[in-house]
Design a protein around this motif. Structure first.
Motif, PDB file in Angstrom:
ATOM      1  N   ASP A  78       0.786  -1.364  -0.100  1.00 51.68           N
ATOM      2  CA  ASP A  78      -0.172  -0.078   0.076  1.00 51.68           C
ATOM      3  C   ASP A  78       0.877   0.864   0.032  1.00 51.68           C
ATOM      4  O   ASP A  78       0.907   2.719  -0.547  1.00 51.68           O
ATOM      5  CB  ASP A  78      -0.918   0.058   1.247  1.00 51.68           C
ATOM      6  N   SER A  79       1.491   0.772   0.273  1.00 48.90           N
ATOM      7  CA  SER A  79       3.190   2.448   0.791  1.00 48.90           C
ATOM      8  C   SER A  79       3.593   2.432  -0.870  1.00 48.90           C
ATOM      9  O   SER A  79       3.871   3.635  -0.880  1.00 48.90           O
ATOM     10  CB  SER A  79       4.537   2.086   1.694  1.00 48.90           C
ATOM     11  N   GLY A  80       4.164   2.113  -0.982  1.00 48.96           N
ATOM     12  CA  GLY A  80       4.425   1.626  -2.573  1.00 48.96           C
ATOM     13  C   GLY A  80       2.895   2.685  -4.130  1.00 48.96           C
ATOM     14  O   GLY A  80       4.034   2.683  -4.925  1.00 48.96           O
ATOM     15  N   GLN A  81       2.020   2.422  -3.790  1.00 49.42           N
ATOM     16  CA  GLN A  81       0.792   2.545  -4.951  1.00 49.42           C
ATOM     17  C   GLN A  81       1.653   4.012  -4.757  1.00 49.42           C
ATOM     18  O   GLN A  81       1.947   4.759  -3.728  1.00 49.42           O
ATOM     19  CB  GLN A  81      -0.045   2.748  -3.950  1.00 49.42           C
ATOM     20  N   PRO A  82       1.055   4.646  -6.151  1.00 49.42           N
ATOM     21  CA  PRO A  82       0.252   3.862  -7.346  1.00 49.42           C
ATOM     22  C   PRO A  82       0.947   3.726  -7.993  1.00 49.42           C
ATOM     23  O   PRO A  82       0.445   2.584  -9.184  1.00 49.42           O
ATOM     24  CB  PRO A  82      -0.874   5.196  -7.516  1.00 49.42           C
ATOM     25  N   SER A  83       2.230   3.738  -7.744  1.00 46.46           N
ATOM     26  CA  SER A  83       3.370   2.998  -8.251  1.00 46.46           C
ATOM     27  C   SER A  83       3.377   1.837  -8.614  1.00 46.46           C
ATOM     28  O   SER A  83       3.689   1.121  -7.595  1.00 46.46           O
ATOM     29  CB  SER A  83       4.516   3.614  -8.476  1.00 46.46           C
ATOM     30  N   ALA A  84       3.419   0.328  -9.358  1.00 49.96           N
ATOM     31  CA  ALA A  84       3.288  -0.716  -9.510  1.00 49.96           C
ATOM     32  C   ALA A  84       4.941  -1.425  -8.932  1.00 49.96           C
ATOM     33  O   ALA A  84       4.708  -2.253  -8.249  1.00 49.96           O
ATOM     34  CB  ALA A  84       3.135  -1.176 -10.530  1.00 49.96           C
ATOM     35  N   LEU A  85       5.548  -0.555 -10.099  1.00 47.02           N
ATOM     36  CA  LEU A  85       7.029  -1.107  -9.404  1.00 47.02           C
ATOM     37  C   LEU A  85       7.232  -0.783  -8.053  1.00 47.02           C
ATOM     38  O   LEU A  85       8.218  -1.752  -7.105  1.00 47.02           O
ATOM     39  CB  LEU A  85       7.966  -0.124 -10.337  1.00 47.02           C
ATOM     40  N   ALA A  86       7.024   0.342  -7.862  1.00 43.46           N
ATOM     41  CA  ALA A  86       7.306   0.927  -6.246  1.00 43.46           C
ATOM     42  C   ALA A  86       6.875  -0.252  -5.326  1.00 43.46           C
ATOM     43  O   ALA A  86       7.699  -0.822  -4.370  1.00 43.46           O
ATOM     44  CB  ALA A  86       7.371   2.300  -5.676  1.00 43.46           C
ATOM     45  N   ALA A  87       5.669  -0.637  -5.440  1.00 43.64           N
ATOM     46  CA  ALA A  87       5.126  -1.542  -4.745  1.00 43.64           C
ATOM     47  C   ALA A  87       5.555  -2.916  -4.578  1.00 43.64           C
ATOM     48  O   ALA A  87       5.713  -3.817  -3.529  1.00 43.64           O
ATOM     49  CB  ALA A  87       3.166  -1.750  -5.268  1.00 43.64           C
ATOM     50  N   PHE A  88       5.559  -3.491  -5.268  1.00 38.10           N
ATOM     51  CA  PHE A  88       6.903  -4.467  -5.873  1.00 38.10           C
ATOM     52  C   PHE A  88       7.899  -4.412  -5.372  1.00 38.10           C
ATOM     53  O   PHE A  88       7.832  -5.457  -4.511  1.00 38.10           O
ATOM     54  CB  PHE A  88       6.646  -4.722  -7.482  1.00 38.10           C
ATOM     55  N   GLU A  89       9.167  -3.362  -5.231  1.00 42.64           N
ATOM     56  CA  GLU A  89       9.955  -3.304  -4.994  1.00 42.64           C
ATOM     57  C   GLU A  89       9.990  -3.341  -2.962  1.00 42.64           C
ATOM     58  O   GLU A  89      10.533  -4.024  -2.237  1.00 42.64           O
ATOM     59  CB  GLU A  89      10.608  -2.618  -5.116  1.00 42.64           C
ATOM     60  N   ALA A  90       8.820  -2.637  -2.859  1.00 36.71           N
ATOM     61  CA  ALA A  90       8.458  -2.581  -1.557  1.00 36.71           C
ATOM     62  C   ALA A  90       8.010  -3.521  -0.761  1.00 36.71           C
ATOM     63  O   ALA A  90       8.832  -3.662   0.698  1.00 36.71           O
ATOM     64  CB  ALA A  90       7.522  -1.766  -1.013  1.00 36.71           C
ATOM     65  N   THR A  91       7.469  -4.943  -0.993  1.00 35.64           N
ATOM     66  CA  THR A  91       7.507  -6.260  -0.675  1.00 35.64           C
ATOM     67  C   THR A  91       8.763  -6.937  -0.290  1.00 35.64           C
ATOM     68  O   THR A  91       8.784  -7.585   0.412  1.00 35.64           O
ATOM     69  CB  THR A  91       6.416  -6.134  -2.259  1.00 35.64           C
ATOM     70  N   GLY A  92       9.717  -6.361  -1.375  1.00 30.65           N
ATOM     71  CA  GLY A  92      10.698  -7.033  -1.081  1.00 30.65           C
ATOM     72  C   GLY A  92      11.598  -6.517   0.163  1.00 30.65           C
ATOM     73  O   GLY A  92      11.971  -7.729   0.694  1.00 30.65           O
ATOM     74  N   ARG A  93      11.513  -5.538  -0.608  1.00 32.50           N
ATOM     75  CA  ARG A  93      12.153  -4.884   1.049  1.00 32.50           C
ATOM     76  C   ARG A  93      11.572  -5.441   2.422  1.00 32.50           C
ATOM     77  O   ARG A  93      12.370  -5.806   3.688  1.00 32.50           O
ATOM     78  CB  ARG A  93      12.267  -3.189   1.324  1.00 32.50           C
ATOM     79  N   ALA A  94      10.041  -5.571   2.285  1.00 31.19           N
ATOM     80  CA  ALA A  94       9.413  -6.094   3.974  1.00 31.19           C
ATOM     81  C   ALA A  94      10.262  -7.263   3.558  1.00 31.19           C
ATOM     82  O   ALA A  94      10.245  -7.266   5.215  1.00 31.19           O
ATOM     83  CB  ALA A  94       8.033  -5.858   3.710  1.00 31.19           C
ATOM     84  N   TYR A  95      10.201  -7.634   3.313  1.00 25.21           N
ATOM     85  CA  TYR A  95      10.564  -9.438   3.429  1.00 25.21           C
ATOM     86  C   TYR A  95      11.977  -9.006   4.381  1.00 25.21           C
ATOM     87  O   TYR A  95      12.498  -9.917   5.083  1.00 25.21           O
ATOM     88  CB  TYR A  95      11.341 -10.665   2.156  1.00 25.21           C
ATOM     89  N   LEU A  96      13.215  -8.340   4.098  1.00 23.87           N
ATOM     90  CA  LEU A  96      14.530  -8.156   4.654  1.00 23.87           C
ATOM     91  C   LEU A  96      13.960  -7.763   5.466  1.00 23.87           C
ATOM     92  O   LEU A  96      14.681  -7.925   6.579  1.00 23.87           O
ATOM     93  CB  LEU A  96      15.210  -7.089   3.991  1.00 23.87           C
ATOM     94  N   ALA A  97      13.132  -6.783   6.147  1.00 23.37           N
ATOM     95  CA  ALA A  97      13.279  -6.060   7.936  1.00 23.37           C
ATOM     96  C   ALA A  97      12.269  -7.018   8.223  1.00 23.37           C
ATOM     97  O   ALA A  97      12.444  -6.984   9.618  1.00 23.37           O
ATOM     98  CB  ALA A  97      12.046  -5.375   7.108  1.00 23.37           C
ATOM     99  N   PHE A  98      11.980  -8.151   7.742  1.00 27.00           N
ATOM    100  CA  PHE A  98      10.708  -8.660   8.395  1.00 27.00           C
ATOM    101  C   PHE A  98      11.469  -9.902   9.601  1.00 27.00           C
ATOM    102  O   PHE A  98      11.386 -10.227  10.672  1.00 27.00           O
ATOM    103  CB  PHE A  98       9.626  -9.670   8.085  1.00 27.00           C
ATOM    104  N   ALA A  99      12.733 -10.313   8.302  1.00 28.87           N
ATOM    105  CA  ALA A  99      13.580 -11.080   8.728  1.00 28.87           C
ATOM    106  C   ALA A  99      14.399 -10.888   9.735  1.00 28.87           C
ATOM    107  O   ALA A  99      15.491 -11.556  10.691  1.00 28.87           O
ATOM    108  CB  ALA A  99      14.501 -11.595   7.082  1.00 28.87           C
ATOM    109  N   ARG A 100      15.448  -9.192   9.490  1.00 25.23           N
ATOM    110  CA  ARG A 100      15.470  -8.679  10.937  1.00 25.23           C
ATOM    111  C   ARG A 100      15.487  -8.383  12.453  1.00 25.23           C
ATOM    112  O   ARG A 100      15.878  -8.589  13.261  1.00 25.23           O
ATOM    113  CB  ARG A 100      16.209  -7.316  10.249  1.00 25.23           C
ATOM    114  N   LYS A 101      14.104  -8.151  11.798  1.00 23.77           N
ATOM    115  CA  LYS A 101      13.233  -7.435  13.504  1.00 23.77           C
ATOM    116  C   LYS A 101      12.555  -8.649  14.153  1.00 23.77           C
ATOM    117  O   LYS A 101      11.991  -8.409  14.792  1.00 23.77           O
ATOM    118  CB  LYS A 101      12.034  -6.753  13.192  1.00 23.77           C
ATOM    119  N   TYR A 102      12.049 -10.160  12.792  1.00 25.05           N
ATOM    120  CA  TYR A 102      11.395 -10.800  14.027  1.00 25.05           C
ATOM    121  C   TYR A 102      12.626 -12.010  13.136  1.00 25.05           C
ATOM    122  O   TYR A 102      12.247 -12.935  12.519  1.00 25.05           O
ATOM    123  CB  TYR A 102      10.222 -11.264  13.532  1.00 25.05           C
TER     124      TYR A 102
END
Length: 205
Positions: A78-102
């Motif tokens: 949602d934070s990456g919208q309305p750009s499809a590319l930004a939304a897609f890249e944001a989900t990849g970064r979220a994966y890294l953030a999750f692995a570090r925090k949890y």
């Protein structure tokens, strides 16, 4: 002497929290139910009021992890919208953030051998997490004719695998695997190369 480690009525969560701590320290197969019980401040017999065994306990930790992960992926999308590319890249970064925090949840989810089909609830929430990235992939491919459009599930699976590889090799401080580049940069450049190779980025991307 009163039991320590949990509030009355919340023993199940206290055991999950204990398991997460032990998973981080010893891995998903490196601890016993007795150790989890001791960490939670209860007798080993008390564990069986809520969990049938260690696998069931780890599965609950994975379920809670997927719930956090799915929410994080949705927020990133949602934070990456309305750009499809930004939304897609944001989900990849979220994966890294999750692995570090949890890290305990991450290990329970992806390294414990627990199937996402362990329970209907686990299957449902893991599918919700995957669905976020599949929607992001579908958004990227809208400009491609349907006959030439790669399946969104395939693109999502490839990026998930790329993200997982970056986490395992470079984002969890594995000995001897330090990268000269930040993990986020490795992932972003890898995603860009992959998407351009598939023709998923517009010509002016």
């Amino acid at each position: 002497m009163p039991k320590r480690g949990y509030h009355h009525g919340n023993l199940a969560q206290a055991l999950v929290d204990a398991a997460l701590t032990l998973i981080e320290a010893k891995g998903p197969t490196g601890f016993t139910l007795s150790e989890a019980a001791k960490q939670a401040g209860v007798t080993p017999a008390a564990v069986y009021r809520h969990f049938s065994g260690r696998e069931d306990l780890i599965a609950e930790a994975a379920l809670q992890g997927y719930e956090i992960f799915a929410d994080l992926m949705q927020y990133a999308y949602d934070s990456g919208q309305p750009s499809a590319l930004a939304a897609f890249e944001a989900t990849g970064r979220a994966y890294l953030a999750f692995a570090r925090k949890y890290p305990g949840h991450y290990i329970a989810m992806f390294e414990s051998g627990i199937s996402v089909n362990h329970s209907p609830a686990l299957a449902e929430v893991s599918a919700r997490a995957r669905g976020v990235q599949e929607r992001a992939a579908a958004g990227l491919s809208r400009h491609i004719p349907p006959a030439k459009r790669p399946p969104a599930a395939m693109v999502s699976a490839h990026i998930w695998a790329l993200s997982h590889g970056v986490v395992e090799l470079y984002a969890r401080n594995s000995p001897g695997t330090q990268s000269p580049y930040p993990p986020e940069d490795l992932l972003e450049s890898g995603i860009g190369i992959y998407l351009r190779g598939l023709g998923l980025l517009p010509p002016d991307g």
